[in-house]
Motif scaffolding. Structure first.
Motif, PDB file in Angstrom:
ATOM      1  N   LYS A 153      54.347  56.271  14.548  1.00  0.00           N
ATOM      2  CA  LYS A 153      55.150  55.144  14.054  1.00  0.00           C
ATOM      3  C   LYS A 153      55.829  55.535  12.742  1.00  0.00           C
ATOM      4  O   LYS A 153      57.014  55.227  12.521  1.00  0.00           O
ATOM      5  CB  LYS A 153      54.261  53.922  13.849  1.00  0.00           C
ATOM      6  N   ALA A 154      55.095  56.220  11.873  1.00  0.00           N
ATOM      7  CA  ALA A 154      55.679  56.659  10.607  1.00  0.00           C
ATOM      8  C   ALA A 154      56.798  57.669  10.842  1.00  0.00           C
ATOM      9  O   ALA A 154      57.830  57.645  10.161  1.00  0.00           O
ATOM     10  CB  ALA A 154      54.601  57.278   9.719  1.00  0.00           C
TER      11      ALA A 154
ATOM     12  N   TRP B  34      51.600  62.686   6.258  1.00  0.00           N
ATOM     13  CA  TRP B  34      51.264  61.266   6.426  1.00  0.00           C
ATOM     14  C   TRP B  34      49.914  60.961   5.790  1.00  0.00           C
ATOM     15  O   TRP B  34      49.764  59.976   5.064  1.00  0.00           O
ATOM     16  CB  TRP B  34      51.241  60.926   7.911  1.00  0.00           C
ATOM     17  N   GLN B  35      48.938  61.822   6.039  1.00  0.00           N
ATOM     18  CA  GLN B  35      47.593  61.607   5.521  1.00  0.00           C
ATOM     19  C   GLN B  35      47.576  61.564   3.995  1.00  0.00           C
ATOM     20  O   GLN B  35      46.922  60.711   3.395  1.00  0.00           O
ATOM     21  CB  GLN B  35      46.657  62.710   6.029  1.00  0.00           C
TER      22      GLN B  35
ATOM     23  N   CYS C  13      53.563  56.658  21.768  1.00  0.00           N
ATOM     24  CA  CYS C  13      52.414  55.757  21.927  1.00  0.00           C
ATOM     25  C   CYS C  13      52.903  54.402  22.419  1.00  0.00           C
ATOM     26  O   CYS C  13      52.869  53.386  21.724  1.00  0.00           O
ATOM     27  CB  CYS C  13      51.668  55.623  20.606  1.00  0.00           C
TER      28      CYS C  13
ATOM     29  N   GLN D  40      48.783  58.151   2.385  1.00  0.00           N
ATOM     30  CA  GLN D  40      48.130  56.877   2.680  1.00  0.00           C
ATOM     31  C   GLN D  40      47.277  56.397   1.513  1.00  0.00           C
ATOM     32  O   GLN D  40      46.668  57.196   0.792  1.00  0.00           O
ATOM     33  CB  GLN D  40      47.254  56.994   3.930  1.00  0.00           C
TER      34      GLN D  40
ATOM     35  N   ALA E 182      49.698  55.428  14.451  1.00  0.00           N
ATOM     36  CA  ALA E 182      50.249  55.197  13.110  1.00  0.00           C
ATOM     37  C   ALA E 182      51.084  56.382  12.645  1.00  0.00           C
ATOM     38  O   ALA E 182      52.119  56.212  11.991  1.00  0.00           O
ATOM     39  CB  ALA E 182      49.111  54.935  12.130  1.00  0.00           C
TER      40      ALA E 182
ATOM     41  N   SER F 169      58.407  56.279  19.533  1.00  0.00           N
ATOM     42  CA  SER F 169      57.044  56.812  19.534  1.00  0.00           C
ATOM     43  C   SER F 169      56.553  57.008  20.961  1.00  0.00           C
ATOM     44  O   SER F 169      56.838  56.181  21.836  1.00  0.00           O
ATOM     45  CB  SER F 169      56.104  55.851  18.802  1.00  0.00           C
TER      46      SER F 169
ATOM     47  N   GLU G  91      59.841  55.743  11.785  1.00  0.00           N
ATOM     48  CA  GLU G  91      60.461  55.077  10.639  1.00  0.00           C
ATOM     49  C   GLU G  91      61.128  56.072   9.703  1.00  0.00           C
ATOM     50  O   GLU G  91      62.092  55.732   9.006  1.00  0.00           O
ATOM     51  CB  GLU G  91      59.396  54.267   9.894  1.00  0.00           C
TER      52      GLU G  91
ATOM     53  N   ARG H 190      44.442  54.549  17.241  1.00  0.00           N
ATOM     54  CA  ARG H 190      45.189  53.784  16.242  1.00  0.00           C
ATOM     55  C   ARG H 190      45.758  54.694  15.164  1.00  0.00           C
ATOM     56  O   ARG H 190      46.889  54.490  14.685  1.00  0.00           O
ATOM     57  CB  ARG H 190      44.276  52.716  15.641  1.00  0.00           C
ATOM     58  N   TYR H 191      45.006  55.724  14.759  1.00  0.00           N
ATOM     59  CA  TYR H 191      45.518  56.664  13.759  1.00  0.00           C
ATOM     60  C   TYR H 191      46.649  57.515  14.341  1.00  0.00           C
ATOM     61  O   TYR H 191      47.645  57.775  13.665  1.00  0.00           O
ATOM     62  CB  TYR H 191      44.394  57.556  13.253  1.00  0.00           C
TER      63      TYR H 191
ATOM     64  N   HIS I  78      44.130  54.652   1.103  1.00  0.00           N
ATOM     65  CA  HIS I  78      42.922  54.272   1.828  1.00  0.00           C
ATOM     66  C   HIS I  78      41.742  54.179   0.880  1.00  0.00           C
ATOM     67  O   HIS I  78      41.684  54.868  -0.145  1.00  0.00           O
ATOM     68  CB  HIS I  78      42.596  55.314   2.906  1.00  0.00           C
TER      69      HIS I  78
END
Length: 368
Positions: A135-136, A68-69, A148, A72, A132, A146, A139, A128-129, A74
């Protein structure tokens, strides 16, 4: 595409295919009714496009988080922040867990633990991270839902901005080395962020029209040289009017340190690093008797407070600071705008405190 059969051991084997020509999937149950319910769920999820392979959730959180990282998009500073939070606050607790094995109660316990060592605002960012990433994973059809969900975070206690006084700003500039003093005056007179000032070049200053253009910033990250990057957000691109004091300060600085490139550099003529300037800032703050809580960002608050004090609207302050929305401006500085308490008192007194004759006169006026 799906069937149930009893095995010699007495258990029940549920078999299904995700697609007609795909490999067969199996799962075993002690009771036939449990196998039937499971297959009913599989059929429904396949029909609605919500199917999740039960084996997908076995992937380790740490492996997926790294994936995931890397995917991104960013800004460099955000990427560095994500990497730091993952290494320090997320992976030590979740790296070896399977994605599907993490429960909301696990996340809530983690939040509670982090709340004991981090400020509420930092806990919210780190959470939040984490959210995320899950959540990914949802999906990507690796997990059905999730963990969370319905997580309670520590309350963020509002901390209203307290602008520095003018004499404090001037004392701070006086206490800094000659090369750095103009940075304080320019920041207090334009509201530029630290990175925007460190990335300011001569070509961005229009002395004739007395304006300054912001379209880049200097990024300083550990382990690599400082580099130029776009501003923080699209709304950070802006033109800022230059007060006379800033024009004179910049002109004097450039006369003493001629350059066609960066306006502010260190004694070696190289880009200024945040930590280097921070050390000089703290020494000057102690010498000037500035409160310990004061940071470079407080010069931006000082600039905003001046605009508000002299009657500028929310939209003007938003534009000068490069905020993405008026809500962001109000959330930070609403308490600095003059309130309407006196107008409220006068309005009520005008009606409830007036004599009957005055009230009747008002009604006649209203009726025309």
């Amino acid at each position: 595409m799906a069937s149930i059969e009893r095995r010699p051991s007495g258990t029940w084997r549920a078999r299904w295919r995700e697609v007609p020509s795909g490999p067969q999937k199996t799962r075993h149950f002690e009771r036939k009714i449990d196998a039937e319910r499971f297959l009913d769920t599989v059929r429904g999820d396949l029909a609605r496009g919500l199917y999740v392979d039960p084996s997908s959730g076995r992937q380790r959180f740490g492996d997926y988080a790294r994936h995931w990282q890397s995917a991104q998009i960013h800004r460099p500073t955000t990427a560095a922040q994500v990497a730091s939070h993952l290494e320090r606050h997320i992976l030590p607790w979740f790296a070896d867990k399977q994605l599907a094995a993490v429960r909301p109660s696990d996340v809530q316990a983690w939040v509670k633990g982090r709340s004991q060592v981090l400020a509420p605002a930092t806990v919210e960012v780190v959470y939040r991270y984490l959210a995320a990433i899950f959540k990914a994973a949802t999906e990507d059809r690796l997990i059905g839902t999730s963990p969370c969900r319905a997580i309670k975070l520590p309350k963020l206690l509002p901390a209203p901005v307290i602008p520095l006084e003018t004499d404090q700003v001037l004392a701070l500039a006086e206490a800094l080395p000659e090369r750095y003093a103009p940075i304080v005056i320019t920041a207090a007179g334009t509201g530029l962020r630290q990175g925007e000032l460190f990335g300011l070049e001569v070509k961005h200053i229009d002395f004739l029209r007395r304006t300054l253009r912001v379209d880049q910033q200097m990024i300083t990250l550990s382990g690599r040289p400082p580099f130029i990057a776009p501003p923080k957000t699209p709304s950070s691109h802006r033109s800022v009017p230059l007060p006379e004091i800033v024009v004179r300060t910049l002109a004097a600085h450039l006369a003493a340190h001629p350059t066609d490139g960066l306006v502010f550099v260190n004694t070696q003529g190289r880009p200024i690093r945040r930590n280097t300037f921070g050390e000089a800032w703290h020494r000057a703050a102690r010498a000037a008797g500035i409160p310990d809580w004061a940071t470079f960002h407080d010069l931006r608050h000082f600039y905003a407070s001046l605009l508000i004090r002299h009657g500028e609207s929310v939209k003007v302050v938003q534009a000068r600071l490069g905020h993405a929305s008026a809500a962001e401006t109000l959330n930070t500085y609403a308490h600095l705008w003059p309130d309407s308490e006196d107008r409220t008192r006068r309005a009520v007194d005008h009606v409830l405190g007036a004599d009957p004759t005055a009230i009747e006169n008002d009604r006649r006026i209203d009726r025309g």
